[in-house]
Design a protein around this motif. Structure first.
Motif, PDB file in Angstrom:
ATOM      1  N   ARG A 101       8.044   4.907  -4.586  1.00  0.00           N
ATOM      2  CA  ARG A 101       9.214   5.653  -4.113  1.00  0.00           C
ATOM      3  C   ARG A 101      10.370   4.685  -3.827  1.00  0.00           C
ATOM      4  NH1 ARG A 101       9.712  10.344  -3.333  1.00  0.00           N
ATOM      5  NH2 ARG A 101       7.578  10.915  -2.833  1.00  0.00           N
ATOM      6  N   LYS A 133      13.748  13.089  -7.914  1.00  0.00           N
ATOM      7  CA  LYS A 133      13.130  12.969  -6.592  1.00  0.00           C
ATOM      8  C   LYS A 133      11.681  13.451  -6.683  1.00  0.00           C
ATOM      9  CE  LYS A 133      17.335  13.199  -3.975  1.00  0.00           C
ATOM     10  NZ  LYS A 133      17.494  12.101  -3.109  1.00  0.00           N
ATOM     11  N   ASP A 150       5.110  13.084  -3.695  1.00  0.00           N
ATOM     12  CA  ASP A 150       4.051  12.093  -3.547  1.00  0.00           C
ATOM     13  C   ASP A 150       2.959  12.312  -4.594  1.00  0.00           C
ATOM     14  OD1 ASP A 150       5.398  10.954  -1.442  1.00  0.00           O
ATOM     15  OD2 ASP A 150       3.997  11.640   0.107  1.00  0.00           O
TER      16      ASP A 150
END
Length: 157
Positions: free
Chosen positions: A109, A129, A132
């Motif tokens: 990230r 974006k 996870d």
């Protein structure tokens, strides 16, 4: 998107040109957003091999990530256990510790936030974006190494 652990994306076209420019500047002491010249001994030849890399600092630790996958420098660093990071005339010997996939998500990230503009093309299926779960899916194809000071004095330059 799931990526296999043998993933390798060859540099081509503008990327190869960009790498040459980044390497030239870094060799002359100009770092572009953390670039360094990675020098590591070849796992077969034993000769020094170099290429530009992005050195990520995250929560006080430093990391090398290989967004193109299991490249030559990755294989070499695994065999050698470390190498040198160079910026201009400064040379820093280091030891590398490869991280398991389950530790990579926050580093991926941070890496994508900093250098996404440069490496997003290697991950066409990832959104700007990613979640996870999406990052965990690509983790096996992105080797990550913690950079630690080499034994001894740690720096010379």
């Amino acid at each position: 998107m799931t990526i296999t652990s043998d993933r390798y994306v060859r540099p081509a076209g503008l990327e190869a040109h960009f790498n040459r420019v980044a390497a030239f500047l870094t060799r002359h002491g100009i770092s572009l957003l953390g670039t360094r010249i990675l020098a590591v001994r070849g796992h077969k030849s034993g000769e020094w091999r170099t290429n530009p890399v992005n050195l990520l600092t995250h929560e006080g630790e430093r990391y090398l990530l290989a967004p193109r996958g299991h490249t030559h420098w990755v294989r070499n660093i695994r065999a050698a256990g470390g190498g040198e990071l160079r910026l201009g005339r400064s040379t820093e010997p280091f030891t590398a510790v490869e991280l398991p996939d389950e530790e990579k998500v926050p580093l991926l990230r941070a890496y994508f936030e900093r250098w996404g503009w440069e490496v997003a093309r290697f991950f066409e299926d990832l959104p700007k974006k990613p979640t996870d779960e999406q990052l965990a899916g690509v983790a096996p194809g992105v080797p990550v190494f913690r950079v630690l000071p080499a034994e001894g004095d740690g720096r010379r330059g």
